[in-house]
Design an enzyme around this catalytic site. Structure first.
Site, PDB file in Angstrom:
ATOM      1  N   GLU A 190       0.845  -1.201   0.000  1.00 45.42           N
ATOM      2  CA  GLU A 190       0.000   0.000   0.000  1.00 45.42           C
ATOM      3  C   GLU A 190       0.875   1.242   0.000  1.00 45.42           C
ATOM      4  O   GLU A 190       2.025   1.205   0.462  1.00 45.42           O
ATOM      5  CB  GLU A 190      -0.907   0.013   1.227  1.00 45.42           C
ATOM      6  CG  GLU A 190      -0.142   0.083   2.536  1.00 45.42           C
ATOM      7  CD  GLU A 190      -1.006  -0.272   3.743  1.00 45.42           C
ATOM      8  OE1 GLU A 190      -0.914   0.467   4.738  1.00 45.42           O
ATOM      9  OE2 GLU A 190      -1.727  -1.274   3.697  1.00 45.42           O
TER      10      GLU A 190
ATOM     11  N   ASP B 257       1.626  10.438   3.709  1.00 46.22           N
ATOM     12  CA  ASP B 257       2.340  11.376   4.567  1.00 46.22           C
ATOM     13  C   ASP B 257       1.311  12.180   5.348  1.00 46.22           C
ATOM     14  O   ASP B 257       0.973  13.308   5.013  1.00 46.22           O
ATOM     15  CB  ASP B 257       3.221  12.300   3.715  1.00 46.22           C
ATOM     16  CG  ASP B 257       4.341  12.920   4.539  1.00 46.22           C
ATOM     17  OD1 ASP B 257       5.021  13.811   4.032  1.00 46.22           O
ATOM     18  OD2 ASP B 257       4.527  12.503   5.698  1.00 46.22           O
TER      19      ASP B 257
ATOM     20  N   LYS C 195      10.985   3.544   1.732  1.00 43.27           N
ATOM     21  CA  LYS C 195      10.885   4.992   1.546  1.00 43.27           C
ATOM     22  C   LYS C 195      11.413   5.423   0.169  1.00 43.27           C
ATOM     23  O   LYS C 195      12.385   4.846  -0.349  1.00 43.27           O
ATOM     24  CB  LYS C 195      11.673   5.718   2.652  1.00 43.27           C
ATOM     25  CG  LYS C 195      11.251   5.353   4.065  1.00 43.27           C
ATOM     26  CD  LYS C 195       9.835   5.757   4.365  1.00 43.27           C
ATOM     27  CE  LYS C 195       9.651   7.106   4.954  1.00 43.27           C
ATOM     28  NZ  LYS C 195      10.396   7.454   6.129  1.00 43.27           N
TER      29      LYS C 195
ATOM     30  N   CYS D 238      30.036  12.397  31.095  1.00 42.72           N
ATOM     31  CA  CYS D 238      28.657  12.775  30.768  1.00 42.72           C
ATOM     32  C   CYS D 238      28.491  14.284  30.936  1.00 42.72           C
ATOM     33  O   CYS D 238      28.832  14.830  31.995  1.00 42.72           O
ATOM     34  CB  CYS D 238      27.682  12.028  31.673  1.00 42.72           C
ATOM     35  SG  CYS D 238      25.974  12.619  31.566  1.00 42.72           S
TER      36      CYS D 238
ATOM     37  N   CYS E 239      26.009   7.155  29.271  1.00 41.86           N
ATOM     38  CA  CYS E 239      26.415   7.626  30.588  1.00 41.86           C
ATOM     39  C   CYS E 239      26.267   6.465  31.563  1.00 41.86           C
ATOM     40  O   CYS E 239      25.247   5.770  31.573  1.00 41.86           O
ATOM     41  CB  CYS E 239      25.533   8.800  31.013  1.00 41.86           C
ATOM     42  SG  CYS E 239      25.585   9.154  32.782  1.00 41.86           S
TER      43      CYS E 239
END
Length: 694
Positions: free
Chosen positions: A115, A119, A316, A410, A428
């Site tokens: 299908e 958008d 896509k 971090c 981290c």
């Protein structure tokens, strides 16, 4: 004035006529009367309802115009999560998708339903007894916004299902979008009024659907296509997706006529080429096509990975791209502790919006593409996907362009940044005290399969963290009932119930506690293996610190020699613990901040049986895979799962040829049917108990 009895009869006839005309116009694209006749019937209906307002029903075609404006959208928890799709960008990606499907199913060829990928905005519409009951946006997949009043204004959405045989509960999933002509007409009207125009149909559709005043939504040219299902009760639908779409069309729901059923990957790629060639002539914007395994029983067998189904992929079309300059790179710490490099760009107009920031994904991608600060880069944006830097224009590289370096600490809490050998994602290691991770960590810590703190949900956690009442999980056990009662939507009784739940959660198991800590790559099974191997938390802490100390010491050594020495440590002797997981565990326990939070949790009263680990019984199910379905008479599924795990078994979410047993209770569904089809041994609760004792 028309009598009530005559009005009832005439209203019923008018509504049926208008519903039929809507169906022929929006679903079949084959109107049988001109617009003027439709308008005449609608005016007659509205006049009769004005005479007898007590006879107005929610499913009347006249009720699409929208009511009073809302002050805010309510929250809707999806009974069946609204999943995202994995993306394919090249033909080879699609062939790889098909290969994985065929290998998992052990078949030569698969039929797919194809299908166009509109958008627009994903929506879930719930029908109860054939009437539109609720509509919600996708949101985060688990929870969306209640947009029922606005969806009711979309003429392509039936207020009442047609025909017969529809389930008592039917959740229809689909896409709300704005056709190209409607978008152009809207912008033309806005220009004539001297107002600001919109950039693209997708954002306009999303904004129109999220208007607090439904009358504004009603004035926008929105359309709808159905493409799937959520909750269905009872589930009596056909066994193929293509057949299910025909059912939906027969019930008055609009289904895209470009949908095709094809054979194999070559059929998919031929469909992609055909739609791509006709893309500009379609009446709506699309950014690709979607391939779905057509057979529902095969979908059940394939299951899901993370937040996406294994049985579907979005292929896509090439995205819109532009060039700009990369000025700098910042590192953002996500809710799971992952560090994501983010490009700060010279602003550029791409994909309908001005882009000044774009994701670089991870350091592997930065290094693979050799992206440097000062480079001219190519930026891609497709639909609502976060803009990304896809490459560097090397001829434009200036002298002195600087390499991007991963920070050692971090940027939020200063803990060590860990990036295991061969891993793309850096994290981290201050999981229990890093401010960027608090909300996600507390949610995980309180979850049912972790510490099981009933009532401590996402909204409440947001308040506790934002008001800095909870900085670490240990703070939960310092809270008072009066603190909760002062929070939004928390009364005295609710506060006391939550305090009781927190108190109850203190009695747990070592396996649950380890899982609740949120150590990267340590799921329930691994947490259980660690608890079983070490027996006590102190022994695991020592093993983790020893591993981290040696790993840092061997940092500059030959990788093979370092691995040889690390492999001898106790942490690596746990079944299933390889170098990647061991490094995450070592880094976690190597942080003094994490160890302090654990100590605070124990001071707060969190406890478990000494030396019990996870093993509560003999390993009678070692090497066996079980699937649970239906409702058991005397235990919950979680309790049954814990029993199976404690006896060495594994619990899977779907039935396959590798399943040893299916434990079925009352109201068992498709898993039971699949087990019968595959000849898998089926047990009831009593049978499970006999198996555990055998």
């Amino acid at each position: 004035m028309t009598s009530r009895r005559d009005a009832e009869h005439k209203l019923r006839a008018l509504r049926e006529q208008l519903q039929r005309h809507n169906y022929r116009y929006y679903v079949l694209d084959d109107p049988e009367v001109p617009d003027s006749e439709y308008d005449r019937l609608m005016r007659e209906l509205q006049a009769l309802e004005a005479e007898h307002p007590e006879l107005i029903t929610p499913d009347s075609p006249s009720q699409r115009v929208g009511g009073a404006a809302l002050t805010a959208f309510g929250e809707v928890r999806h009974a069946v999560p609204m999943l995202s799709l994995e993306n394919a960008f090249e033909a080879e990606d699609v062939r790889e998708f098909d290969r994985r499907i065929r290998e998992r199913l052990e078949v030569e060829e698969v039929e797919y339903s194809c299908e166009p990928k509109l958008d627009g905005l994903a929506i879930s519409i719930r029908y109860e007894a054939g009437l539109l009951a609720r509509a919600a946006t996708r949101g985060d997949g688990a929870t969306g916004e209640d947009v029922t009043a606005n969806v009711r204004t979309i003429k392509a959405v039936p207020l009442q299902l047609l025909g017969k045989g529809w389930p008592r509960v039917l959740e229809v999933r689909g896409e709300v979008y704005m056709p190209k002509k409607g978008f152009e007409a809207l912008n033309k009207r806005l220009t004539e009024m001297g107002e600001k125009t919109y950039v693209n149909p997708r954002n306009t559709a999303a904004g129109s659907l999220r208007q607090l005043d439904p009358r504004i939504t009603a004035s926008r040219p929105l359309e709808f296509y159905a493409y799937g299902l959520g909750e269905v009760e009872p589930d009596t639908l056909p066994g193929r997706h293509s057949e299910m779409l025909e059912k939906l069309r027969g019930w008055g729901l609009r289904v895209n006529r470009e949908t095709r059923r094809v054979k194999g990957v070559d059929g998919c790629l031929a469909y992609y080429a055909d739609i791509g060639a006709r893309r500009d002539g379609l009446p709506y914007e699309i950014d690709g096509v979607v391939y779905k395994v057509d057979r529902h029983d095969w979908r059940e067998e394939l299951g899901f990975v993370a937040r996406a189904p294994r049985w579907a992929v979005a292929h896509k079309f090439p995205a819109q791209e532009m060039m700009t300059v990369l000025n700098s790179v910042d590192f953002q710490v996500g809710r799971t502790g992952a560090l994501t490099p983010t490009a700060r760009l010279e602003p550029v107009f791409v994909g309908g919006v001005t882009v000044s920031n774009a994701t670089l994904h991870n350091m592997d991608e930065v290094e693979r593409k050799d992206i440097r600060i000062g480079d001219t880069v190519i930026v891609r944006r497709a639909g609502d996907v976060i803009p990304e830097v896809v490459g560097v224009v090397l001829p434009k590289r200036p002298k002195g362009a600087r390499k991007v370096k991963l920070p050692k600490k971090c940027p939020v809490c200063g803990s060590e940044v860990v990036r295991p050998e061969g891993e793309a994602v850096a994290r981290c290691s201050g999981g229990l005290f890093c401010a960027a991770q608090r909300k996600q960590l507390i949610q995980h810590f309180a979850a049912r399969r972790a510490m099981d703190i009933e009532g401590l949900g996402e909204k409440l956690i947001d308040q506790l963290v934002e008001q800095e009442l909870v900085r670490t999980p240990a703070d939960i056990y310092r809270l008072k009932a009066e603190t909760f009662s002062e929070l939004e939507r928390m009364g005295e009784k609710s506060a006391q119930n939550l305090m009781d739940s927190i108190e109850k959660s203190k009695d747990t198991t070592l396996a649950r506690f380890l899982y609740a800590l949120g150590i990267p790559d340590v799921g329930e099974t691994t947490a259980g293996d660690l608890a079983l191997h070490f027996g006590e938390l102190e022994a695991l802490e020592e093993a983790g610190m020893a591993y981290e100390k040696l790993r840092l010491k061997l940092g500059d050594e030959d990788p093979k020699e370092a691995e040889k020495q690390l492999k001898e440590l106790d942490l690596r002797k746990v079944e299933g613990i390889g170098p990647r997981v061991a490094e995450q565990i070592g880094a976690f326990f190597g942080q003094a901040g994490n160890r302090k939070v654990i100590a605070d949790l124990r001071k707060g009263g969190v406890r478990w049986p000494a030396g019990a680990g996870r093993a509560a019984g003999p390993q009678t199910l070692a090497g066996k895979t079980l699937v649970l379905t239906g409702t058991l008479p005397s235990m919950t599924r979680d309790q049954a799962k814990d029993l199976i795990l404690s006896h060495g078994g594994k619990v899977a979410g779907s039935v396959s040829k590798k399943t040893d047993y299916v434990v079925a209770g009352s109201e068992a569904g498709s898993k039971l049917k699949e087990a019968e089809r595959l000849g898998v041994t089926i047990l009831d609760e009593a049978g499970l108990m006999r198996l555990l004792q055998s």
